[in-house]
Design a protein around this motif. Structure first.
Motif, PDB file in Angstrom:
ATOM      1  N   GLU A 376       0.830  -1.206   0.000  1.00  0.00           N
ATOM      2  CA  GLU A 376       0.000   0.000   0.000  1.00  0.00           C
ATOM      3  C   GLU A 376       0.864   1.255   0.000  1.00  0.00           C
ATOM      4  O   GLU A 376       0.522   2.260  -0.651  1.00  0.00           O
ATOM      5  N   THR A 401      -4.476 -10.425  -8.560  1.00  0.00           N
ATOM      6  CA  THR A 401      -4.578  -9.569  -7.363  1.00  0.00           C
ATOM      7  C   THR A 401      -5.721  -8.567  -7.453  1.00  0.00           C
ATOM      8  O   THR A 401      -5.644  -7.466  -6.895  1.00  0.00           O
ATOM      9  N   TRP A 404      -7.151  -7.195  -4.094  1.00  0.00           N
ATOM     10  CA  TRP A 404      -6.255  -6.281  -3.392  1.00  0.00           C
ATOM     11  C   TRP A 404      -6.442  -4.854  -3.906  1.00  0.00           C
ATOM     12  O   TRP A 404      -6.519  -3.903  -3.120  1.00  0.00           O
ATOM     13  N   GLU A 407      -9.965  -3.390  -2.999  1.00  0.00           N
ATOM     14  CA  GLU A 407     -10.021  -2.958  -1.611  1.00  0.00           C
ATOM     15  C   GLU A 407      -9.356  -1.604  -1.405  1.00  0.00           C
ATOM     16  O   GLU A 407      -9.569  -0.948  -0.371  1.00  0.00           O
ATOM     17  N   ARG A 408      -8.575  -1.156  -2.374  1.00  0.00           N
ATOM     18  CA  ARG A 408      -7.858   0.116  -2.253  1.00  0.00           C
ATOM     19  C   ARG A 408      -8.359   1.156  -3.247  1.00  0.00           C
ATOM     20  O   ARG A 408      -7.623   2.079  -3.621  1.00  0.00           O
TER      21      ARG A 408
END
Length: 439
Positions: A376, A401, A404, A407-408
């Motif tokens: 991150e 991914t 991942w 989620e960001r």
């Protein structure tokens, strides 16, 4: 140590390789008390010191002799008095102190002279240098106590010490110093070691002690501390142990005055010195002036480290394969995350003629460092750089991914949103999913 030939041994040896390269011609100051010699553990330490010498490390060893001095004074019926942990060396006891220090020094030199076949010291060639490198002065009166023949370091003959090190010799410093008037003073181990490390601008100051390192009140060992974090322990007077109370302030002083790293390591773990120096995790506490992890733009010398990160992910199909030549041409587009001079993460920002959209690519973090939010941090670095370049959107292509990135803040998108050049090069066989985010 894992068995030779086992996957564990191969992994350990490869893990140690960057440190082996980095430590050549570096100067380490290693300090240990007389209890290590008294307990018969110096032989094991000598094996580890020999390994460092064979790898091209310049060693300055500093020894103590407190238990030997205590024993000799008790035999002579002389008092052992201390002021805040520092011995009050009286006129009547100075000769006993010097004899004890001399005894310990001889035992250390004997241990470093071993060369038995079929032992770690086989073919060892450790030449020990000693002499009047340390000029001392009396401590004077402290807290109303006349410290008498207890002294402190006034200066070191740094030029002579560097000559010995450049000649390939290992310097052994005893806790004694001489005044210009010819007097001899009993010094503290930590004063000699810290002053030597700072004067030589050593790469490492290492203390071997009874404790595993800095352990907080909850029993948690702190493997890494900045000087500021270590100062918090001292400032808040967290009672840890006598060893830490003595040596942690010395570590802080050393790194504040130019020593690259300071280490507190247990003397009781066989091979602890090598484990601390040649593994990512270590086994003690390392103190540095600044945080060990830094984010910066990649340079051409980082190519090897970046490839080591991304090649395993390329083989797994997580990342698109990049040749060394392509990476060299695009190196200015990458950033790297370093931990103690080792590259542990990388990410690329690729811009296009369209101008307002760019690609986040090649994001990778070393497996040993994936649980600390570093991925991150790399992503946020790219986002900041994108905003600086007036880029409004970031996209990413991924096969493994997706969650991942979702989620960001990334959202699924169609291939049509890609810049024309990227759309033309899209690999339909790989069928990467597209995600996009406004920055």
């Amino acid at each position: 140590m894992p068995d030779i030939g086992s996957p564990e041994f191969i992994f350990w040896f490869r893990q140690a390789a960057p440190y082996i390269h980095a430590f050549r011609n570096r100067t380490f100051v290693v300090a240990f008390g007389g209890d290590l010699v008294r307990d018969g553990d110096f032989g094991s330490l000598a094996h580890d010191l020999n390994t460092l010498v064979s790898l091209g490390v310049n060693l300055v060893l500093v020894h103590g002799a407190r238990p030997q001095i205590n024993a000799r004074l008790q035999e002579a019926g002389l008092p052992c008095r201390f002021e805040r942990g520092v011995r009050i060396t009286e006129r009547e006891s100075i000769s006993q102190v010097l004899q004890s220090i001399g005894q310990v020094r001889f035992e250390i030199e004997a241990g470093l002279s071993m060369g038995l076949a079929n032992s770690p010291m086989a073919n060892a060639d450790i030449r020990v240098a000693g002499g009047n490198f340390v000029t001392a002065q009396p401590m004077g009166v402290r807290e109303g106590e006349d410290m008498q023949y207890s002294g402190e370091v006034r200066k070191l003959d740094v030029a002579a010490m560097r000559d010995r090190l450049e000649f390939g010799e290992t310097i052994l410093l005893s806790p004694v110093g001489y005044s210009p008037t010819g007097e001899v003073f009993n010094l503290t181990l930590e004063d000699v070691a810290t002053t030597a490390a700072v004067a030589l601008q050593a790469d490492k100051l290492i203390f071997l002690l009874d404790q595993p390192g800095v352990v907080d009140e909850d029993g948690q060992l702190h493997n890494e501390l900045t000087a500021a974090e270590a100062e918090k322990f001292v400032r808040e007077e967290v009672r840890v142990s006598d060893d830490i109370d003595f040596f942690l302030p010395c570590c802080i002083k050393a790194v504040r005055h130019g020593v690259a790293r300071a280490h507190l390591i247990s003397r009781h773990l066989d091979g602890g010195l090598l484990t601390e120096l040649f593994t990512h995790e270590g086994i003690g506490t390392m103190i540095s002036r600044e945080p060990l992890e830094t984010m910066r733009r990649a340079q051409i010398d980082d190519i090897g480290g970046i490839l080591a990160l991304i090649e395993p992910l390329e083989e797994q199909g997580v990342l698109v394969k990049r040749s060394r030549e392509l990476l060299e041409r695009e190196i200015e587009r990458f950033a790297v995350l370093e931990h103690d001079r080792k590259i542990i993460g990388c990410v690329g920002l690729h811009t296009f003629e369209e101008g307002e959209i760019a690609e986040l690519a090649g994001l990778a973090v070393h497996p040993d460092y994936r649980d600390g939010g570093r991925g991150e941090a790399l992503m946020k670095y790219v986002e900041r750089e994108a905003r600086r370049l007036k880029i409004k959107q970031l996209f990413v292509l991924t096969t493994r991914t997706a969650h991942w990135f979702v989620e960001r803040g990334f959202k699924p998108a169609e291939i049509d949103v890609l810049p024309m050049k990227k759309k033309t090069l899209y690999n339909w066989q790989r069928r990467s999913k597209v995600f996009i985010k406004s920055v």
